[in-house]
Design an enzyme around this catalytic site. Structure first.
Site, short mmCIF file in Angstrom:
data_model
loop_
_atom_site.label_atom_id
_atom_site.label_comp_id
_atom_site.label_asym_id
_atom_site.label_seq_id
_atom_site.Cartn_x
_atom_site.Cartn_y
_atom_site.Cartn_z
CG ASN A 210 127.90 6.11 101.13
OD1 ASN A 210 128.45 6.20 102.21
ND2 ASN A 210 128.52 5.65 100.05
CG ASP A 279 127.02 -0.04 94.92
OD1 ASP A 279 128.15 -0.56 94.96
OD2 ASP A 279 126.16 -0.20 95.80
CE LYS A 289 126.57 25.93 91.79
NZ LYS A 289 126.33 27.13 92.57
CG PHE A 322 132.59 -4.37 105.99
CD1 PHE A 322 133.97 -4.48 105.87
CD2 PHE A 322 132.04 -4.23 107.25
CE1 PHE A 322 134.77 -4.44 107.00
CE2 PHE A 322 132.83 -4.18 108.38
CZ PHE A 322 134.21 -4.29 108.26
CE LYS A 336 126.47 -7.97 98.09
NZ LYS A 336 126.07 -6.88 98.94
CE LYS A 340 131.00 -7.38 95.35
NZ LYS A 340 131.20 -5.97 95.72
#
Ligand code: C5P
Length: 396
Positions: A210, A279, A289, A322, A336, A340
């Site tokens: 990301n 995630d 490869k 976060f 959350k 969590k």
């Protein structure tokens, strides 16, 4: 930016520049300190003028540059009296030796004797001089008197040799100045910070990841270190350099990150999960490869949720997570926090201008079990300090 928590804002810094090749770096140091909101005045020795002109330092500091003891007979009293911090960069063996023995024979050495505040020295010299026991004794004496030393580093020296004696980089000197005036309110804490993206490989060269740059986590690690915490930074791939003094553990995948967190958990008191942990991970990792062909279907599995795993532990540290959301869905962050089992969550809307990935700023809401603190758009450094201030408040 308004509301920035700049440690060096409105500080008056007196810089001593002595005669070493590294004198040119003083220009950049002065510029950086002025960007931090400090006013800078320079005293340079006669020897320093062989390496850099007074005009360069005058332009950089936007202030008069002093060097003669007798043309301004009160300068050696007034300049130090008006300074919050004094920095000698570069500091030669000569100035260190003089100061250790109380010699006052020019404007800088005399000013050092009359100064009463925090003094930081950045030694720079050939390694033979640096290792000389006479020099080392002088240095040890100054440190025992509360002088703060930054550097030197090992590396290529001006004389063409390699060794210990190169002046620290400007960022490190600025960090050391900031640290010298920061309240050590996290000395009792052992903090783990995670940062950056993870990479989830589906063959030896390809991965999904990301846009995280790691900036928020690196800023938190530096700020925590400055406040006296013992800091471990566990980071996915990032182009940033960890601050010296941080225990740095590079990782790649979410599974590696979980492993590293678990290994460091012992005796840790705070876990700050600012990493953008992927995630999903490819269900299969090919050994070779993958050949280019018409279509490739990837099946993804969930990665381990590091926060939840640690949140379930009995003797868990204080946990800060976060929540990067798209759209102002603050309720999701609050959910959350509970789900969590975190103690604090930092909500930010990554679609908002100036917030989230790959920028230097962030607009966040700090949510804990008692309070919600909505912050304006701030630099990530200021956000880091705001998070740690709330942490200190809760843990007091
Ligand atoms: O549920 P969500 O992924 O939005 O939660 C974000 C928080 O959880 C972040 O603090 C992130 O570092 C952490 N996280 C984690 N393990 C994952 C995914 C996210 O610890 N696999």
């Amino acid at each position: 930016m308004k509301n920035e928590r700049k440690v060096l804002r409105n500080k008056s810094i007196l810089i001593g520049v002595t005669g070493g090749v590294a004198a040119y770096k003083a220009v950049d140091l002065i510029r950086r300190l002025r960007e931090e909101g400090s006013s800078v005045t320079v005293i340079m020795t006669e020897a320093a003028k062989n390496f850099i002109t007074p005009l360069s330092l005058e332009v950089a500091s936007q202030n008069r540059v002093y060097s003669d003891l007798f043309s301004d007979p009160l300068a050696h009293i007034m300049l130090p009296a008006n300074a919050d911090i004094m920095v000698i960069a570069p500091a030669t063996a000569n100035i260190i030796g003089k100061f250790a023995r109380g010699i006052a024979d020019n404007l800088l050495s005399t000013s050092l004797l009359s100064f009463r505040g925090k003094l930081i020295i950045a030694p720079a010299m050939n390694w033979r001089m640096y290792e000389n026991p006479i020099f080392q004794e002088n240095l040890r004496y100054l440190l025992s008197r509360g002088v703060i030393q930054v550097g030197p580093e090992k590396g290529a020296l001006a004389c063409g040799e390699e060794g210990m004696g190169r002046m620290s980089g400007v960022s490190e000197i600025v960090e050391s100045i900031k640290s010298s005036i920061t309240k050590k309110d996290l000395v009792k804490e052992k903090v783990i910070v995670t940062a950056g993206p993870t990479r989830e490989y589906f063959d030896p060269v390809r991965f999904i990841s990301n846009r995280s740059s790691g900036r928020m986590g690196y800023a938190i690690a530096s700020a925590a270190l400055r406040r006296g915490a013992q800091v471990t930074l566990i980071s996915g791939h990032s182009s940033l350099n960890p601050t010296k003094g941080v225990n740095f553990i590079p990782v790649e995948t979410a599974a590696d990150m979980l492993d590293a967190v678990n290994k460091e958990l012992n005796l840790s008191t705070v876990l700050i999960m600012s990493a953008a942990v992927s995630d999903f991970m490819p269900a299969e990792k090919h050994k070779n490869k993958i050949e280019k062909s018409g279509e490739l279907l990837l099946r993804l599995n969930k990665t381990p949720d590091i926060l939840s795993e640690i949140g379930k532990k009995k003797n868990r540290p204080f946990i800060i997570g976060f929540a990067a959301e798209t759209g102002g869905r603050i309720e999701r962050a609050e959910k959350k926090l509970k789900e969590k089992n975190m103690d604090m969550i930092i909500f930010n809307d990554v679609t908002e201008a100036g917030s989230g990935f790959d920028v230097d700023t962030n607009r966040v809401v700090i949510i804990d079990k008692e309070k919600k603190i909505e912050l304006p758009l701030l630099s990530k450094n200021s956000v880091a300090d705001a998070i740690l201030e709330r942490l200190v408040e809760i843990r007091a």
